[in-house]
Design an enzyme around this catalytic site. Structure first.
Site, PDB file in Angstrom:
ATOM      1  N   CYS A 125      11.395 -19.976  41.263  1.00  0.00           N
ATOM      2  CA  CYS A 125      11.294 -19.053  42.386  1.00  0.00           C
ATOM      3  C   CYS A 125       9.927 -19.227  43.041  1.00  0.00           C
ATOM      4  O   CYS A 125       9.042 -19.878  42.491  1.00  0.00           O
ATOM      5  CB  CYS A 125      11.451 -17.610  41.927  1.00  0.00           C
ATOM      6  SG  CYS A 125      13.018 -17.244  41.119  1.00  0.00           S
ATOM      7  N   ARG A 144      14.119 -16.360  45.685  1.00  0.00           N
ATOM      8  CA  ARG A 144      14.666 -16.346  44.327  1.00  0.00           C
ATOM      9  C   ARG A 144      15.728 -17.418  44.111  1.00  0.00           C
ATOM     10  O   ARG A 144      16.603 -17.623  44.953  1.00  0.00           O
ATOM     11  CB  ARG A 144      15.274 -14.971  44.036  1.00  0.00           C
ATOM     12  CG  ARG A 144      15.863 -14.842  42.634  1.00  0.00           C
ATOM     13  CD  ARG A 144      16.454 -13.466  42.386  1.00  0.00           C
ATOM     14  NE  ARG A 144      17.143 -13.418  41.108  1.00  0.00           N
ATOM     15  CZ  ARG A 144      18.373 -12.957  40.933  1.00  0.00           C
ATOM     16  NH1 ARG A 144      19.045 -12.464  41.950  1.00  0.00           N
ATOM     17  NH2 ARG A 144      18.938 -12.962  39.746  1.00  0.00           N
ATOM     18  N   ILE A 151      19.336 -17.045  38.246  1.00  0.00           N
ATOM     19  CA  ILE A 151      19.669 -17.600  36.935  1.00  0.00           C
ATOM     20  C   ILE A 151      20.196 -16.498  36.006  1.00  0.00           C
ATOM     21  O   ILE A 151      21.318 -16.560  35.533  1.00  0.00           O
ATOM     22  CB  ILE A 151      18.439 -18.291  36.297  1.00  0.00           C
ATOM     23  CG1 ILE A 151      18.008 -19.490  37.179  1.00  0.00           C
ATOM     24  CG2 ILE A 151      18.776 -18.781  34.887  1.00  0.00           C
ATOM     25  CD1 ILE A 151      16.776 -20.192  36.687  1.00  0.00           C
ATOM     26  N   ILE A 152      19.373 -15.475  35.753  1.00  0.00           N
ATOM     27  CA  ILE A 152      19.781 -14.361  34.893  1.00  0.00           C
ATOM     28  C   ILE A 152      20.193 -13.185  35.773  1.00  0.00           C
ATOM     29  O   ILE A 152      19.497 -12.832  36.717  1.00  0.00           O
ATOM     30  CB  ILE A 152      18.632 -13.949  33.953  1.00  0.00           C
ATOM     31  CG1 ILE A 152      18.262 -15.116  33.028  1.00  0.00           C
ATOM     32  CG2 ILE A 152      19.025 -12.732  33.117  1.00  0.00           C
ATOM     33  CD1 ILE A 152      17.058 -14.849  32.156  1.00  0.00           C
ATOM     34  N   ASN A 201       8.397 -15.123  38.841  1.00  0.00           N
ATOM     35  CA  ASN A 201       8.929 -16.472  38.760  1.00  0.00           C
ATOM     36  C   ASN A 201       8.821 -16.926  37.315  1.00  0.00           C
ATOM     37  O   ASN A 201       7.721 -16.952  36.762  1.00  0.00           O
ATOM     38  CB  ASN A 201       8.117 -17.411  39.671  1.00  0.00           C
ATOM     39  CG  ASN A 201       8.440 -18.881  39.437  1.00  0.00           C
ATOM     40  OD1 ASN A 201       9.571 -19.228  39.109  1.00  0.00           O
ATOM     41  ND2 ASN A 201       7.449 -19.735  39.614  1.00  0.00           N
ATOM     42  N   GLY A 202       9.952 -17.267  36.685  1.00  0.00           N
ATOM     43  CA  GLY A 202       9.858 -17.752  35.322  1.00  0.00           C
ATOM     44  C   GLY A 202      11.037 -17.388  34.464  1.00  0.00           C
ATOM     45  O   GLY A 202      12.124 -17.058  34.946  1.00  0.00           O
ATOM     46  N   GLU A 203      10.811 -17.448  33.158  1.00  0.00           N
ATOM     47  CA  GLU A 203      11.832 -17.102  32.175  1.00  0.00           C
ATOM     48  C   GLU A 203      11.157 -16.592  30.911  1.00  0.00           C
ATOM     49  O   GLU A 203      10.268 -17.242  30.372  1.00  0.00           O
ATOM     50  CB  GLU A 203      12.701 -18.321  31.849  1.00  0.00           C
ATOM     51  CG  GLU A 203      13.858 -18.021  30.922  1.00  0.00           C
ATOM     52  CD  GLU A 203      14.750 -19.225  30.662  1.00  0.00           C
ATOM     53  OE1 GLU A 203      15.681 -19.103  29.840  1.00  0.00           O
ATOM     54  OE2 GLU A 203      14.498 -20.284  31.267  1.00  0.00           O
TER      55      GLU A 203
END
Length: 213
Positions: free
Chosen positions: A2, A50, A53-54, A75-77
């Site tokens: 993102c 964005r 993903i989740i 931004n990330g996981e």
């Protein structure tokens, strides 16, 4: 992947307007083609492009807490977000989404900047706390997710990409000569510097906290 972007006028000279966010975000379309979101609070503007993903349908950002007093772009996981979410639910937090984004937000409500100690993942995020009028920006330990910033004319600009900051009219494009020398010497520019004199990288494993002006 993102793209996040934000402005805070900490000298409170001017309100942040929508057109100050649109152009920088547009330059990060490739980072987040699925969704776009913006938030404004007088002297603060936040925006995100964005990649879903989740919680693909329910994870629109920015995301706020139950009282809309704390807002995040991210931004990330976060790899351990399910375990963290279960703990936060037991502590009485109410979730509107199934995202790891909202987990960071509620964890911040409980622990403040110490929430970073609980996060296992790759991330760059910004949280605006309207109650305290504080901005909290953080980057993961390895520096997988990028985060750049500039302090110019009483405002802080931050973004996932340098060119989004450069698109802001007040930010100087002056080259950093020492950074240029370093590039020709080592074939890269080391953090926290960039090739531009007034734009820096937030170091991996570091956070930026803006409060009380």
């Amino acid at each position: 992947m993102c793209g996040i972007f934000g402005i805070i006028n900490f000298e409170r000279k001017n309100l942040v307007e929508k057109n100050e966010i649109i152009t920088p975000l547009g330059l990060m379309e490739h980072r987040g083609p699925d969704d776009e979101g913006m938030f404004f609070d007088r002297y603060v503007g936040l925006g995100i492009k964005r990649l879903k993903i989740i919680d693909v349908e329910g994870g629109h950002q920015p995301i706020s807490n139950e009282t809309d007093e704390v807002v995040i772009i991210y931004n990330g996981e976060i790899y351990n977000y399910i375990e963290l979410r279960d703990t936060l639910l037991k502590r009485g937090h109410r979730f509107k989404t199934k995202t790891d984004t909202e987990v960071i937000l509620h964890l911040y409500e409980d622990l403040g900047v110490n929430c970073l100690e609980k996060l296992n993942g790759m991330f760059a995020f910004a949280i605006w706390d309207k109650r305290k009028e504080e901005l909290f920006v953080a980057r993961d330990r390895i520096g997988i997710k990028p985060l750049f910033y500039s302090i110019t004319d009483g405002s802080l600009y931050f973004s996932s990409e340098v060119r989004s900051i450069l698109s802001c009219k007040n930010v100087s494009k002056e080259m950093d000569i020492q950074a240029l020398i370093n590039y020709f010497s080592f074939y890269y520019v080391s953090a926290p510097w960039t090739i531009y004199k007034n734009i820096k990288r937030l170091m991996p494993g570091h956070y930026l906290l803006l409060k009380n002006g």
